[in-house]
Design a protein around this motif. Structure first.
Motif, PDB file in Angstrom:
ATOM      1  N   VAL A   1      18.969 118.177  43.082  1.00  0.00           N
ATOM      2  CA  VAL A   1      19.405 117.997  44.780  1.00  0.00           C
ATOM      3  C   VAL A   1      20.484 119.126  44.999  1.00  0.00           C
ATOM      4  O   VAL A   1      20.027 119.576  46.008  1.00  0.00           O
ATOM      5  N   LEU A   2      21.096 119.192  44.468  1.00  0.00           N
ATOM      6  CA  LEU A   2      22.276 120.592  44.256  1.00  0.00           C
ATOM      7  C   LEU A   2      21.471 121.564  44.508  1.00  0.00           C
ATOM      8  O   LEU A   2      21.968 122.437  45.406  1.00  0.00           O
ATOM      9  N   LEU A   3      20.513 122.023  43.646  1.00  0.00           N
ATOM     10  CA  LEU A   3      20.204 123.263  43.709  1.00  0.00           C
ATOM     11  C   LEU A   3      19.055 123.355  44.871  1.00  0.00           C
ATOM     12  O   LEU A   3      19.218 124.518  45.513  1.00  0.00           O
ATOM     13  N   LEU A   4      18.408 122.361  45.270  1.00  0.00           N
ATOM     14  CA  LEU A   4      17.510 122.602  46.623  1.00  0.00           C
ATOM     15  C   LEU A   4      18.353 122.582  47.603  1.00  0.00           C
ATOM     16  O   LEU A   4      18.176 123.501  48.491  1.00  0.00           O
ATOM     17  N   PHE A   5      19.649 121.940  47.775  1.00  0.00           N
ATOM     18  CA  PHE A   5      20.796 122.153  48.928  1.00  0.00           C
ATOM     19  C   PHE A   5      21.116 123.612  48.985  1.00  0.00           C
ATOM     20  O   PHE A   5      21.030 124.242  50.263  1.00  0.00           O
ATOM     21  N   PHE A   6      21.426 124.346  47.919  1.00  0.00           N
ATOM     22  CA  PHE A   6      22.124 125.602  47.820  1.00  0.00           C
ATOM     23  C   PHE A   6      21.115 126.584  48.122  1.00  0.00           C
ATOM     24  O   PHE A   6      21.070 127.621  48.716  1.00  0.00           O
ATOM     25  N   ILE A   7      19.668 126.402  47.821  1.00  0.00           N
ATOM     26  CA  ILE A   7      18.547 127.206  48.110  1.00  0.00           C
ATOM     27  C   ILE A   7      18.202 127.553  49.595  1.00  0.00           C
ATOM     28  O   ILE A   7      18.214 128.340  50.257  1.00  0.00           O
ATOM     29  N   VAL A   8      18.041 126.102  50.207  1.00  0.00           N
ATOM     30  CA  VAL A   8      17.917 125.963  51.742  1.00  0.00           C
ATOM     31  C   VAL A   8      19.092 126.528  52.476  1.00  0.00           C
ATOM     32  O   VAL A   8      18.814 127.170  53.502  1.00  0.00           O
ATOM     33  N   TYR A   9      20.504 126.247  52.059  1.00  0.00           N
ATOM     34  CA  TYR A   9      21.674 126.846  52.744  1.00  0.00           C
ATOM     35  C   TYR A   9      21.325 128.364  52.721  1.00  0.00           C
ATOM     36  O   TYR A   9      21.680 129.169  53.715  1.00  0.00           O
ATOM     37  N   SER A  10      21.160 128.715  51.546  1.00  0.00           N
ATOM     38  CA  SER A  10      21.150 130.326  51.393  1.00  0.00           C
ATOM     39  C   SER A  10      19.978 130.820  52.085  1.00  0.00           C
ATOM     40  O   SER A  10      20.130 131.998  52.896  1.00  0.00           O
ATOM     41  N   LEU A  11      18.845 130.302  52.237  1.00  0.00           N
ATOM     42  CA  LEU A  11      17.644 130.777  52.958  1.00  0.00           C
ATOM     43  C   LEU A  11      17.969 130.665  54.454  1.00  0.00           C
ATOM     44  O   LEU A  11      17.510 131.736  55.010  1.00  0.00           O
ATOM     45  N   THR A  12      18.427 129.727  54.846  1.00  0.00           N
ATOM     46  CA  THR A  12      18.806 129.330  56.344  1.00  0.00           C
ATOM     47  C   THR A  12      19.913 130.531  56.762  1.00  0.00           C
ATOM     48  O   THR A  12      19.613 130.952  57.908  1.00  0.00           O
ATOM     49  N   GLY A  13      20.728 130.816  55.789  1.00  0.00           N
ATOM     50  CA  GLY A  13      21.756 131.835  56.157  1.00  0.00           C
ATOM     51  C   GLY A  13      21.059 133.214  56.354  1.00  0.00           C
ATOM     52  O   GLY A  13      21.298 133.859  57.290  1.00  0.00           O
TER      53      GLY A  13
END
Length: 327
Positions: free
Chosen positions: A239-251
């Protein structure tokens, strides 16, 4: 520093509900004299009725102008998230982990949050009107897209589903109350705005009731005996990994599309959120006749706690940075 990392009270209430479901299952048991199924069903209808009353048509009309930002946020919510989970289906198909994969897909297919997205964007000095628009429209889009993502994979599970009852429940508990709320907004919209805090508390009470009932049934059928503590720890890490992947991609998307600072904040904060309210409600419609709902909600509950903790810290930091620049 301690205030910054203060645990959200709703997260604590969720944990308490699960503990109560384990030690005091009498109210939610199958033979309980209290009709929790009927109460939660009525509560869900009221949530979406009040949601319809609270929608601001002016905000939605004005928000349509910033279509590039909205398209990016909704694409992140309903396309990017599921596409990050889908490729792993062949690895888990026909294994003991297929249900956990389905739980992650369910979380990924859900709409964004409403209140926390708006609050966090406001705190970080982002584009607040755009946040309100996206948070509002996301729930409506989710009524259509979330079941569409789930249906092909639900049919491949060993659990028997009555799809006619699923569609009937979606229409009767969600679509009709929402439309009714929209029609009556002219007469009751101001009342809904005045009682926004009380309606938010009501939403949370219904969600806690559904979580309690769902976990009672899961504990009754010993559904969690198949999930070890190690697997739960792995779930939190994923869940943590998924959050940071999406956070990075949206940035990255924000930079690619040349969004200004305020739009980048809204894109990231709204595009990384998942709604526990909608998740709990949709799980009732999609999985409510089975005992697997407890496991289906697990990744979502972990994600809910993590997104609030991380985004609140980032929002506070960005808000201070913006304040310093203004001073």
């Amino acid at each position: 520093m301690l205030k910054r990392f203060k645990v959200d009270s709703f997260v604590i209430a969720i944990v308490i509900s699960i503990v109560l479901a384990y030690f005091f299952p009498q109210l939610g048991a199958s033979n309980s004299p209290v009709p929790l199924e009927l109460i939660s069903s009525f509560g869900i209808s009221l949530i979406f009725f009040f949601y319809g009353l609270s929608l601001n048509s002016e905000v939605i009309k004005n928000g349509l102008k910033n279509w590039k930002l909205h398209l990016t946020v909704q694409s992140s919510t309903f396309i990017l998230f599921p596409l990050l989970i889908l490729p792993f289906f062949p690895l888990f198909k026909d294994t003991s982990y297929e249900l956990l994969w389905l739980a992650f897909l369910f979380m990924a297919a859900l709409p964004s949050t409403v209140s926390s997205s708006v609050v966090m964007v406001s705190m970080a000095k982002g584009n607040l009107p755009a946040a309100i628009f996206n948070a509002s429209i996301s729930g409506i889009i989710g009524i259509i897209l979330t079941p569409l993502w789930m249906m092909p994979f639900i049919t491949q599970t060993d659990v028997a589903f009555d799809f006619s009852s699923i569609y009937f429940q979606l229409i009767s508990e969600i679509v009709i109350p929402l439309i009714l709320g929209l029609f009556l907004r002219k007469f009751l919209g101001s009342w809904a705005q005045r009682h926004k805090r009380q309606l938010s508390l009501f939403d949370k009470f219904v969600i806690l009731l559904i979580i309690y009932k769902s976990f009672v049934h899961s504990f009754e059928d010993e559904i969690f005996s198949s999930v070890s503590l190690l697997e739960m720890g792995a779930m939190v890490a994923l869940v943590l990994l998924l959050f940071f992947i999406v956070y990075s991609l949206t940035g990255w998307f924000g930079k690619l599309l040349n969004f200004n600072h305020a739009d980048r904040i809204t894109n990231r904060f709204c595009g990384t959120k998942k709604s526990l309210v909608h998740g709990t409600v949709f799980s009732e419609a999609l999985f409510g006749q089975t005992s697997i709902i407890g496991i289906i909600l697990l990744p979502l509950m972990f994600y809910h706690a993590i997104q609030i903790l991380i985004i609140s810290v980032i929002a506070a930091k960005k808000g201070k940075e913006q304040q310093k620049e203004l001073n």
